[in-house]
Design a protein around this motif. Structure first.
Motif, PDB file in Angstrom:
ATOM      1  N   CYS A   1       4.581   1.820   0.999  1.00  0.00           N
ATOM      2  CA  CYS A   1       5.398   1.064   0.048  1.00  0.00           C
ATOM      3  C   CYS A   1       4.797   1.249  -1.344  1.00  0.00           C
ATOM      4  O   CYS A   1       3.885   0.509  -1.740  1.00  0.00           O
ATOM      5  CB  CYS A   1       5.445  -0.413   0.445  1.00  0.00           C
ATOM      6  N   GLU A   2       5.274   2.222  -2.070  1.00  0.00           N
ATOM      7  CA  GLU A   2       4.729   2.540  -3.391  1.00  0.00           C
ATOM      8  C   GLU A   2       5.343   1.642  -4.466  1.00  0.00           C
ATOM      9  O   GLU A   2       6.565   1.484  -4.525  1.00  0.00           O
ATOM     10  CB  GLU A   2       5.003   4.005  -3.743  1.00  0.00           C
ATOM     11  N   VAL A   3       4.500   1.062  -5.294  1.00  0.00           N
ATOM     12  CA  VAL A   3       4.979   0.284  -6.434  1.00  0.00           C
ATOM     13  C   VAL A   3       5.339   1.244  -7.558  1.00  0.00           C
ATOM     14  O   VAL A   3       4.527   2.054  -7.998  1.00  0.00           O
ATOM     15  CB  VAL A   3       3.916  -0.723  -6.895  1.00  0.00           C
ATOM     16  N   THR A   4       6.568   1.151  -8.018  1.00  0.00           N
ATOM     17  CA  THR A   4       7.059   2.055  -9.066  1.00  0.00           C
ATOM     18  C   THR A   4       7.278   1.344 -10.399  1.00  0.00           C
ATOM     19  O   THR A   4       7.543   1.993 -11.408  1.00  0.00           O
ATOM     20  CB  THR A   4       8.376   2.712  -8.621  1.00  0.00           C
ATOM     21  N   GLY A   5       7.197   0.024 -10.416  1.00  0.00           N
ATOM     22  CA  GLY A   5       7.378  -0.720 -11.661  1.00  0.00           C
ATOM     23  C   GLY A   5       6.951  -2.161 -11.480  1.00  0.00           C
ATOM     24  O   GLY A   5       6.913  -2.688 -10.359  1.00  0.00           O
ATOM     25  N   ILE A   6       6.581  -2.793 -12.592  1.00  0.00           N
ATOM     26  CA  ILE A   6       6.222  -4.213 -12.603  1.00  0.00           C
ATOM     27  C   ILE A   6       7.201  -4.922 -13.540  1.00  0.00           C
ATOM     28  O   ILE A   6       7.333  -4.550 -14.707  1.00  0.00           O
ATOM     29  CB  ILE A   6       4.774  -4.425 -13.060  1.00  0.00           C
ATOM     30  N   ASP A   7       7.904  -5.912 -13.015  1.00  0.00           N
ATOM     31  CA  ASP A   7       8.928  -6.611 -13.785  1.00  0.00           C
ATOM     32  C   ASP A   7       8.291  -7.736 -14.599  1.00  0.00           C
ATOM     33  O   ASP A   7       7.659  -8.639 -14.039  1.00  0.00           O
ATOM     34  CB  ASP A   7       9.987  -7.194 -12.849  1.00  0.00           C
ATOM     35  N   VAL A   8       8.465  -7.668 -15.926  1.00  0.00           N
ATOM     36  CA  VAL A   8       7.939  -8.692 -16.837  1.00  0.00           C
ATOM     37  C   VAL A   8       9.074  -9.145 -17.747  1.00  0.00           C
ATOM     38  O   VAL A   8       9.764  -8.309 -18.348  1.00  0.00           O
ATOM     39  CB  VAL A   8       6.758  -8.143 -17.670  1.00  0.00           C
TER      40      VAL A   8
ATOM     41  N   GLY B   1      -9.204   3.455  -8.620  1.00  0.00           N
ATOM     42  CA  GLY B   1      -9.058   4.547  -9.570  1.00  0.00           C
ATOM     43  C   GLY B   1      -7.669   4.706 -10.143  1.00  0.00           C
ATOM     44  O   GLY B   1      -7.484   5.441 -11.129  1.00  0.00           O
ATOM     45  N   ARG B   2      -6.676   4.034  -9.575  1.00  0.00           N
ATOM     46  CA  ARG B   2      -5.306   4.101 -10.100  1.00  0.00           C
ATOM     47  C   ARG B   2      -4.988   2.925 -11.025  1.00  0.00           C
ATOM     48  O   ARG B   2      -3.822   2.724 -11.380  1.00  0.00           O
ATOM     49  CB  ARG B   2      -4.315   4.117  -8.930  1.00  0.00           C
ATOM     50  N   SER B   3      -5.999   2.153 -11.399  1.00  0.00           N
ATOM     51  CA  SER B   3      -5.761   0.935 -12.179  1.00  0.00           C
ATOM     52  C   SER B   3      -5.027   1.214 -13.490  1.00  0.00           C
ATOM     53  O   SER B   3      -4.090   0.499 -13.851  1.00  0.00           O
ATOM     54  CB  SER B   3      -7.091   0.236 -12.472  1.00  0.00           C
ATOM     55  N   SER B   4      -5.442   2.237 -14.201  1.00  0.00           N
ATOM     56  CA  SER B   4      -4.804   2.536 -15.495  1.00  0.00           C
ATOM     57  C   SER B   4      -3.340   2.887 -15.327  1.00  0.00           C
ATOM     58  O   SER B   4      -2.487   2.469 -16.115  1.00  0.00           O
ATOM     59  CB  SER B   4      -5.541   3.686 -16.184  1.00  0.00           C
ATOM     60  N   GLN B   5      -3.017   3.650 -14.277  1.00  0.00           N
ATOM     61  CA  GLN B   5      -1.635   4.054 -14.055  1.00  0.00           C
ATOM     62  C   GLN B   5      -0.748   2.867 -13.692  1.00  0.00           C
ATOM     63  O   GLN B   5       0.373   2.746 -14.193  1.00  0.00           O
ATOM     64  CB  GLN B   5      -1.578   5.110 -12.942  1.00  0.00           C
ATOM     65  N   VAL B   6      -1.242   1.991 -12.824  1.00  0.00           N
ATOM     66  CA  VAL B   6      -0.424   0.856 -12.410  1.00  0.00           C
ATOM     67  C   VAL B   6      -0.313  -0.165 -13.538  1.00  0.00           C
ATOM     68  O   VAL B   6       0.760  -0.731 -13.780  1.00  0.00           O
ATOM     69  CB  VAL B   6      -1.003   0.215 -11.134  1.00  0.00           C
ATOM     70  N   ALA B   7      -1.397  -0.412 -14.254  1.00  0.00           N
ATOM     71  CA  ALA B   7      -1.345  -1.361 -15.366  1.00  0.00           C
ATOM     72  C   ALA B   7      -0.384  -0.890 -16.458  1.00  0.00           C
ATOM     73  O   ALA B   7       0.248  -1.718 -17.134  1.00  0.00           O
ATOM     74  CB  ALA B   7      -2.735  -1.567 -15.951  1.00  0.00           C
TER      75      ALA B   7
ATOM     76  N   GLN C   1       8.901  -3.464  -8.559  1.00  0.00           N
ATOM     77  CA  GLN C   1       9.831  -2.499  -7.998  1.00  0.00           C
ATOM     78  C   GLN C   1       9.053  -1.569  -7.088  1.00  0.00           C
ATOM     79  O   GLN C   1       7.951  -1.127  -7.429  1.00  0.00           O
ATOM     80  CB  GLN C   1      10.499  -1.691  -9.120  1.00  0.00           C
ATOM     81  N   THR C   2       9.588  -1.293  -5.912  1.00  0.00           N
ATOM     82  CA  THR C   2       8.877  -0.454  -4.957  1.00  0.00           C
ATOM     83  C   THR C   2       9.806   0.599  -4.377  1.00  0.00           C
ATOM     84  O   THR C   2      11.028   0.554  -4.552  1.00  0.00           O
ATOM     85  CB  THR C   2       8.294  -1.293  -3.797  1.00  0.00           C
TER      86      THR C   2
ATOM     87  N   GLU D   1       0.838  -1.189   0.000  1.00  0.00           N
ATOM     88  CA  GLU D   1       0.000   0.000   0.000  1.00  0.00           C
ATOM     89  C   GLU D   1       0.880   1.248   0.000  1.00  0.00           C
ATOM     90  O   GLU D   1       1.773   1.393   0.840  1.00  0.00           O
ATOM     91  CB  GLU D   1      -0.913   0.012   1.221  1.00  0.00           C
ATOM     92  N   LYS D   2       0.621   2.132  -0.955  1.00  0.00           N
ATOM     93  CA  LYS D   2       1.401   3.359  -1.094  1.00  0.00           C
ATOM     94  C   LYS D   2       1.297   4.243   0.148  1.00  0.00           C
ATOM     95  O   LYS D   2       2.285   4.832   0.590  1.00  0.00           O
ATOM     96  CB  LYS D   2       0.913   4.132  -2.321  1.00  0.00           C
ATOM     97  N   GLY D   3       0.097   4.332   0.726  1.00  0.00           N
ATOM     98  CA  GLY D   3      -0.108   5.142   1.921  1.00  0.00           C
ATOM     99  C   GLY D   3      -0.352   4.273   3.129  1.00  0.00           C
ATOM    100  O   GLY D   3       0.501   3.495   3.529  1.00  0.00           O
ATOM    101  N   TYR D   4      -1.558   4.401   3.702  1.00  0.00           N
ATOM    102  CA  TYR D   4      -1.921   3.569   4.847  1.00  0.00           C
ATOM    103  C   TYR D   4      -3.108   2.694   4.467  1.00  0.00           C
ATOM    104  O   TYR D   4      -3.887   3.026   3.570  1.00  0.00           O
ATOM    105  CB  TYR D   4      -2.242   4.423   6.075  1.00  0.00           C
ATOM    106  N   LEU D   5      -3.248   1.570   5.139  1.00  0.00           N
ATOM    107  CA  LEU D   5      -4.311   0.620   4.817  1.00  0.00           C
ATOM    108  C   LEU D   5      -5.678   1.283   4.979  1.00  0.00           C
ATOM    109  O   LEU D   5      -5.958   1.929   5.989  1.00  0.00           O
ATOM    110  CB  LEU D   5      -4.230  -0.601   5.729  1.00  0.00           C
ATOM    111  N   GLY D   6      -6.516   1.112   3.966  1.00  0.00           N
ATOM    112  CA  GLY D   6      -7.866   1.660   4.027  1.00  0.00           C
ATOM    113  C   GLY D   6      -7.948   3.148   3.789  1.00  0.00           C
ATOM    114  O   GLY D   6      -8.979   3.762   4.079  1.00  0.00           O
TER     115      GLY D   6
END
Length: 417
Positions: free
Chosen positions: A204-211, A237-243, A220-221, A63-68
């Protein structure tokens, strides 16, 4: 740590000094079987059901911020199963059944209140649509009752029945619908997942997905790289950015949905009430505040705040329906970032990248879906096969055009759903 009436009484009499933290504040390990991106209601419930139903506990929720702190803590807390179309009807029916046993399952008070939802209609056409919807709901095995105008008056005597523009013809009642405490839902699932060995990692912000070669290898976090056999994107609402980190372009638009709460009042609204002509919905919280909302802000945005014209629009709808609330003082408002899909229905599916899973597109329906969404997504991750109630929530329906579920009949414009 189990909860009980005796424990609450004991702690209350001894200064509440014996409570332990509800979940472990874990540090990330180098590798997990499953990494879930997103520590909201859907992500936490997925982790819980992975551990509980499938014995998969080597799981991290990042989770980038806090849970919930996202949409699960920014909504009007409505729970219902009054959907019309096949695919949606089965799913929300399953989710409501989970809601009804959730407190026993989690040993946590999520303040589930099955006060009933009354959905008003204001014309002959809307009555016909309500009858069709009610029959569909009953055929699915859930409850629905058609109320006449006089029936509605007995339940809701405080509405404006004499207005010429939006006369109240009747309503559809679902008695098993109601509300739950949004924060408690997140905390209950977090506690249950942590107790079963899941690592809940905040800030813990995700900054990349390793493929590599079409196979997901990890993420990557902001706290370092984490390897994983499977990764699930569950970030609303952040689905497009993370995908996009995995090279995917989703059929999702992000819009703001505002909600409001008033000062505490004496109990006056016993049900959840939905205004069929104004897209206005309201209930009263246990603390006495009137909790209500309306339409989306009609432009795409990632800012968790709304604009004043929509505030005015929601207040107008509320005053049109029930002028009695006119003197209530609005204490605060908030905005949740909605991931709006073209047909108004969600996505729970595998992606073209092996080991990468997607849960998004909940539009207005995210909170009521929390248990069912986690249950179905955990099943998908664990078995690589769709869970039956969510079998129609496929991503490729937007590519092929087959299996679209336009619940509101408004076409493929995201912000109308």
């Amino acid at each position: 740590m189990a909860f009980s009436g005796w424990r609450v009484l004991k702690e209350g009499l001894t200064g509440n000094k014996g409570w332990a933290p509800h979940w472990r504040d874990a540090a990330p390990k180098d590798e997990y079987d499953v990494v879930i991106i997103g520590g909201g209601g859907h992500g936490l419930s997925t982790a819980y059901y992975l551990a509980k139903n499938h014995g998969i506990s080597n799981v991290a929720v990042l989770e980038k911020g806090y849970l919930g702190g996202g949409n699960v803590g920014r909504n009007t807390t409505i729970v219902r199963a009054n959907y019309f179309l096949p695919g949606n009807s089965e799913f929300y029916s399953h989710s409501l059944k989970l809601w009804e046993g959730l407190e026993d399952d989690l040993n946590y008070n999520v303040m589930m209140s099955q006060r009933g939802q009354i959905s008003l209609f204001h014309s002959d056409g809307q009555r016909d649509a309500a009858i069709r919807r009610g029959n569909s709901i009953r055929n699915q095995g859930d409850d629905a009752e058609l109320l006449s105008r006089d029936d509605v008056k007995r339940h809701l005597p405080y509405l404006d029945y004499d207005q010429a523009r939006f006369p109240i013809y009747g309503a559809l009642l679902q008695r098993r619908a109601g509300t739950a405490r949004h924060d408690a839902v997140a905390w209950g699932f977090a506690r249950g997942a942590s107790d079963r060995g899941v690592d809940l990692i905040q800030n813990c912000e995700v900054t990349g997905i390793d493929v590599e070669g079409g196979v997901v290898k990890g993420v990557q976090t902001s706290r370092g790289a984490i390897k994983a056999k499977k990764v699930a994107i569950i970030v609303a609402g952040r689905s497009s950015q993370v995908a996009a980190m995995a090279g995917m372009r989703l059929p999702i638009e992000s819009h703001i949905l505002q909600a409001f709460v008033t000062e505490g009042l004496k109990p006056c609204i016993d049900h959840v009430v939905s205004f069929g002509m104004g897209h206005f919905y309201i209930s009263q919280s246990d603390k006495g505040g009137l909790v209500f909302g309306g339409d989306l802000d009609m432009y795409s945005s990632y800012a968790a705040r709304g604009n004043l014209p929509l505030v005015e629009h929601v207040m107008e709808a509320g005053m049109t329906l029930m002028p009695m609330i006119g003197k209530a003082k609005v204490l605060r408002s908030w905005g949740g970032i909605m991931d709006m899909s073209p047909d108004g229905s969600p996505i729970i599916d595998k992606t073209q990248t092996q080991g990468l899973y997607l849960n998004c597109g909940w539009c207005y329906g995210g909170f009521k879906a929390v248990p069912g969404s986690g249950y179905s997504t955990a099943h998908l991750i664990a078995t690589d096969t769709p869970h039956t109630p969510a079998a129609r929530y496929r991503l490729d329906r937007f590519f092929t055009g087959r299996g679209l579920m336009d619940e509101e009949g408004t076409g493929s414009q995201h912000n109308l759903h």
